[in-house]
Design a protein around this motif. Structure first.
Motif, PDB file in Angstrom:
ATOM      1  N   ASP A 178       0.733  -1.038  -0.095  1.00 44.55           N
ATOM      2  CA  ASP A 178      -0.184  -0.296  -0.015  1.00 44.55           C
ATOM      3  C   ASP A 178       1.086   1.620   0.160  1.00 44.55           C
ATOM      4  N   LEU A 179       1.985   1.201  -1.249  1.00 40.95           N
ATOM      5  CA  LEU A 179       3.033   2.229  -0.916  1.00 40.95           C
ATOM      6  C   LEU A 179       2.602   3.534  -1.594  1.00 40.95           C
ATOM      7  N   ARG A 180       1.867   4.231  -0.899  1.00 42.19           N
ATOM      8  CA  ARG A 180       0.864   5.337  -1.288  1.00 42.19           C
ATOM      9  C   ARG A 180       0.333   6.172   0.022  1.00 42.19           C
ATOM     10  N   LEU A 181      -0.022   8.001  -0.190  1.00 46.50           N
ATOM     11  CA  LEU A 181      -0.332   8.416   0.246  1.00 46.50           C
ATOM     12  C   LEU A 181      -1.968   9.017   0.405  1.00 46.50           C
ATOM     13  N   HIS A 182      -2.150   8.689  -1.025  1.00 43.30           N
ATOM     14  CA  HIS A 182      -3.640   9.488  -1.206  1.00 43.30           C
ATOM     15  C   HIS A 182      -4.582   7.475  -0.849  1.00 43.30           C
ATOM     16  N   ASP A 183      -5.518   7.959  -0.803  1.00 43.66           N
ATOM     17  CA  ASP A 183      -6.677   6.816  -0.612  1.00 43.66           C
ATOM     18  C   ASP A 183      -6.261   6.130   0.408  1.00 43.66           C
ATOM     19  N   SER A 236      19.036   0.662  -1.812  1.00 43.66           N
ATOM     20  CA  SER A 236      18.618   0.564  -2.919  1.00 43.66           C
ATOM     21  C   SER A 236      18.061  -0.825  -3.130  1.00 43.66           C
ATOM     22  N   SER A 237      18.996  -1.712  -2.832  1.00 43.41           N
ATOM     23  CA  SER A 237      18.796  -2.863  -3.692  1.00 43.41           C
ATOM     24  C   SER A 237      18.719  -3.707  -1.603  1.00 43.41           C
ATOM     25  N   VAL A 238      18.673  -5.129  -2.120  1.00 41.20           N
ATOM     26  CA  VAL A 238      18.122  -5.511  -0.780  1.00 41.20           C
ATOM     27  C   VAL A 238      19.130  -7.296  -1.304  1.00 41.20           C
ATOM     28  N   GLU A 239      19.567  -7.795  -0.134  1.00 39.93           N
ATOM     29  CA  GLU A 239      20.479  -9.340  -0.703  1.00 39.93           C
ATOM     30  C   GLU A 239      19.788 -10.523  -1.303  1.00 39.93           C
ATOM     31  N   GLY A 240      20.239 -10.714  -2.394  1.00 34.28           N
ATOM     32  CA  GLY A 240      19.236 -12.115  -2.877  1.00 34.28           C
ATOM     33  C   GLY A 240      18.677 -11.309  -4.823  1.00 34.28           C
ATOM     34  N   PHE A 241      18.512 -10.386  -4.413  1.00 35.89           N
ATOM     35  CA  PHE A 241      17.578 -10.010  -5.582  1.00 35.89           C
ATOM     36  C   PHE A 241      18.615  -8.435  -6.379  1.00 35.89           C
ATOM     37  N   LEU A 299      -1.493  -0.634 -15.383  1.00 33.78           N
ATOM     38  CA  LEU A 299      -0.829   0.249 -14.237  1.00 33.78           C
ATOM     39  C   LEU A 299      -0.908  -1.120 -13.326  1.00 33.78           C
ATOM     40  N   SER A 300      -0.291  -2.307 -13.802  1.00 33.39           N
ATOM     41  CA  SER A 300      -0.972  -3.549 -12.727  1.00 33.39           C
ATOM     42  C   SER A 300       0.152  -3.453 -11.510  1.00 33.39           C
ATOM     43  N   ALA A 301       1.275  -2.808 -12.048  1.00 36.65           N
ATOM     44  CA  ALA A 301       2.428  -3.612 -11.155  1.00 36.65           C
ATOM     45  C   ALA A 301       2.259  -2.314 -10.127  1.00 36.65           C
ATOM     46  N   TYR A 302       1.524  -1.092 -10.674  1.00 39.51           N
ATOM     47  CA  TYR A 302       0.950  -0.072  -9.697  1.00 39.51           C
ATOM     48  C   TYR A 302       0.174  -0.350  -8.655  1.00 39.51           C
ATOM     49  N   LEU A 303      -1.368  -1.296  -9.224  1.00 41.62           N
ATOM     50  CA  LEU A 303      -2.152  -1.636  -8.238  1.00 41.62           C
ATOM     51  C   LEU A 303      -1.210  -2.759  -7.791  1.00 41.62           C
ATOM     52  N   ALA A 304      -0.080  -3.517  -7.786  1.00 42.18           N
ATOM     53  CA  ALA A 304      -0.274  -4.957  -6.776  1.00 42.18           C
ATOM     54  C   ALA A 304       0.764  -4.041  -5.726  1.00 42.18           C
ATOM     55  N   ALA A 305       1.757  -3.061  -6.187  1.00 38.15           N
ATOM     56  CA  ALA A 305       2.453  -2.734  -4.439  1.00 38.15           C
ATOM     57  C   ALA A 305       1.438  -1.506  -4.088  1.00 38.15           C
ATOM     58  N   GLY A 306       0.547  -1.495  -4.696  1.00 41.39           N
ATOM     59  CA  GLY A 306      -0.355  -0.326  -3.847  1.00 41.39           C
ATOM     60  C   GLY A 306      -0.306   1.358  -4.070  1.00 41.39           C
ATOM     61  N   PHE A 328      11.270  -2.389  -7.461  1.00 40.45           N
ATOM     62  CA  PHE A 328      10.008  -1.367  -8.136  1.00 40.45           C
ATOM     63  C   PHE A 328       9.506  -1.261  -6.426  1.00 40.45           C
ATOM     64  N   TRP A 329       9.464  -2.051  -5.310  1.00 36.30           N
ATOM     65  CA  TRP A 329       8.894  -1.810  -4.329  1.00 36.30           C
ATOM     66  C   TRP A 329       9.822  -0.530  -3.360  1.00 36.30           C
ATOM     67  N   LEU A 330      11.705  -0.917  -3.924  1.00 37.93           N
ATOM     68  CA  LEU A 330      12.539  -0.130  -3.280  1.00 37.93           C
ATOM     69  C   LEU A 330      11.719   1.136  -3.515  1.00 37.93           C
ATOM     70  N   ARG A 331      11.936   1.334  -4.586  1.00 42.70           N
ATOM     71  CA  ARG A 331      11.712   2.716  -5.468  1.00 42.70           C
ATOM     72  C   ARG A 331      10.792   3.344  -5.060  1.00 42.70           C
ATOM     73  N   ASN A 332       9.609   2.642  -4.882  1.00 42.28           N
ATOM     74  CA  ASN A 332       8.681   3.178  -3.884  1.00 42.28           C
ATOM     75  C   ASN A 332       8.487   3.852  -3.081  1.00 42.28           C
ATOM     76  N   LEU A 333       8.985   2.883  -2.209  1.00 42.61           N
ATOM     77  CA  LEU A 333       9.371   3.218  -1.210  1.00 42.61           C
ATOM     78  C   LEU A 333      10.200   5.077  -0.230  1.00 42.61           C
ATOM     79  N   GLY A 334      10.997   4.707  -1.896  1.00 44.27           N
ATOM     80  CA  GLY A 334      11.878   5.777  -1.986  1.00 44.27           C
ATOM     81  C   GLY A 334      11.085   7.553  -1.750  1.00 44.27           C
ATOM     82  N   GLU A 335      10.297   6.734  -3.452  1.00 45.59           N
ATOM     83  CA  GLU A 335       9.030   8.454  -3.288  1.00 45.59           C
ATOM     84  C   GLU A 335       8.182   8.394  -1.890  1.00 45.59           C
ATOM     85  N   LEU A 336       7.521   7.461  -1.806  1.00 46.61           N
ATOM     86  CA  LEU A 336       6.518   7.505  -0.138  1.00 46.61           C
ATOM     87  C   LEU A 336       7.687   8.688   0.418  1.00 46.61           C
TER      88      LEU A 336
END
Length: 481
Positions: free
Chosen positions: A9-14, A186-191, A239-246, A50-58
């Motif tokens: 649910d990596l968003r501010l709105h709604d 910026s990255s996580v071990e194993g990925f 939009l599917s990637a954005y929906l999946a990460a919320g 993608f999650w990590l990059r969105n966390l940075g923005e959030l």
């Protein structure tokens, strides 16, 4: 102090839990890094990135509201209760707020966290957020979960007529807290970090998700029904990637679609109605996940199909995975997946049927491979799609319905534009031969493209025989109530 535990649910709105926490008092956000669990769930490196990059923005967006974002490590989810308890005690937090997630492991994790916190006098609140309807509230007349989409959709329509799920306001700016945000790794071990070209296809952040939604709703949704099946056309919302990460919510999507269609979801523009139906398919598969937890455990929805005589064919599986099947539409689709982290939905069905019917390889092999490469990987949707294609799932394609890759290719990529983009070695072929280079003989054969690994006709007969030999083909558990 209130703690919002962010997940998908990596968003501010709604954001239901975030707004609820902030409305109650000073709020801190936390995100748990769980690489061992992610590996076990086959999450793709491009998805984790993608999650990590969105966390940075959030983190930046939350910072403007004076809400710190903390990062904690719980390599496996069974460590989450203690990690969150320790953080709550450090912050003197009175409650943790979350948006519900679905799936057997997710439910177990949340139950364990809630019990641990409550034993120490800390409240745990969970909210409906990533769905329009709470699982367990859209049921048949006999009180069971629907197994047929059209019947599920009908009840959803009735509910939407009565009341539309509303969006929640973003939190207000709070007084600054003496807590600073953690750096987002910026990255996580194993990925491993994906290529720049892949990352550029999926910019992070709510502004990008909203831009895609606005562009789609304003300019493309009218053509969605007629163009969504053509992989060379930009006919889908992306939009599917954005929906999946919320990063965007289904409520935001629904309201945008309704706005483009004068508030109608059953009539009016056929493109908008079709797209809303896709949102409801997403909903349906998540309800299936809750109502029939066996699908979370790598089990077929239809128990009798567990007896299918799947083939052990590692060389053919590898050829499929590496885009070397000798069938251009299959190989082009697989290259699209490998290079972009995404595959066109029509082609997801085509390649899944090819693997499970023509090659008669267990759908679980395909499901796992997709999850390991999809930026929009989502257990419910991916499992639902694979079980639909392999005729092992709920409301799935009948077993005798087997897409022919050649006719699908000729119908939906008639000029070969998509094939030639992803298989440049076939660029010299005319629009007839590009679908089936094996027909090109003699001096003009395609030297660096493999011959088909399977005969479509005989492999189809083999699949039909395997399904006919199942002990019983009637629906599991009364699928037609």
């Amino acid at each position: 102090m209130h703690l919002i535990w962010l997940r998908s649910d990596l968003r501010l709105h709604d954001n239901t839990a975030l707004s609820a926490a902030a409305a109650r008092g000073p709020t801190v956000a936390v995100y748990l890094l769980s690489p061992a669990q992610w590996l076990e769930h086959d999450d793709a490196p491009c998805k984790v990135d993608f999650w990590l990059r969105n966390l940075g923005e959030l983190s930046d967006a939350l910072g403007e509201l004076n809400i710190p974002l903390l990062i904690r490590h719980a390599p496996r989810w069974d460590e989450a209760p203690q990690v969150l308890l320790k953080l709550c005690q450090q912050l003197n937090a009175e409650a943790v707020h979350v948006n519900e997630e679905y799936g057997v492991h997710e439910s177990r994790r949340d139950t364990a966290v809630a019990e641990t916190l409550k034993a120490h006098g800390i409240d745990f609140f969970s909210y409906l957020d990533q769905l329009l309807f709470k699982p367990g509230t859209v049921l048949t007349k006999t009180g069971t979960y629907f197994q047929v989409f059209s019947q599920f959709r009908k009840v959803c329509y009735e509910r939407l007529h009565r009341s539309l799920p509303g969006r929640v306001a973003k939190p207000a700016v709070q007084d600054p807290l003496p807590i600073s945000s953690d750096d987002i790794p910026s990255s996580v071990e194993g990925f491993e970090t994906p290529s720049d070209s892949l990352r550029q296809l999926w910019p992070a952040g709510e502004a990008e998700a909203q831009r895609r939604l606005d562009t789609f709703a304003d300019a493309q949704i009218d053509y969605y029904k007629s163009e969504r099946d053509f992989p060379a056309k930009p006919g889908t919302s992306q939009l599917s990637a954005y929906l999946a990460a919320g990063v965007i919510s289904p409520r935001q999507c629904l309201h945008a679609a309704l706005h483009s269609n004068q508030g109608e979801f059953e009539s009016g523009k056929v493109g908008a109605v079709t797209w809303i139906n896709e949102l409801l398919w997403r909903e349906f598969y998540k309800h299936i996940l809750v109502g029939y937890p066996r699908v979370s455990r790598h089990r077929a929805f239809r128990p009798e199909t567990e007896a299918l005589a799947w083939r052990d064919a590692p060389e053919e599986l590898l050829a499929w995975q590496q885009a070397r099947t000798g069938l251009p539409i299959i190989d082009a689709a697989m290259r699209q997946l490998l290079e972009t982290g995404w595959m066109h939905n029509r082609l997801r069905m085509v390649v899944a049927m090819f693997l499970t019917k023509n090659l008669l390889i267990d759908w679980r092999e395909g499901e796992r491979f997709f999850m390991r490469h999809l930026i929009d990987g989502d257990l419910a949707a991916n499992n639902g799609g694979w079980q639909w294609s392999s005729s092992t799932g709920t409301d799935s394609a009948p077993y005798f319905r087997i897409f022919n890759p050649l006719s699908q290719s000729e119908k939906f990529d008639a000029e070969g534009v998509f094939i030639k983009h992803w298989l440049p070695e076939l660029a010299g072929l005319n629009k007839k031969d590009v679908h089936n280079p094996a027909n090109v003989s003699g001096l003009f054969g395609v030297a660096d493209y493999p011959s088909p690994i399977v005969n479509l006709s005989t492999s189809r007969q083999r699949a039909l025989a395997a399904f006919k030999n199942l002990p019983s083909r009637h629906d599991a558990g009364g699928a037609h109530e």
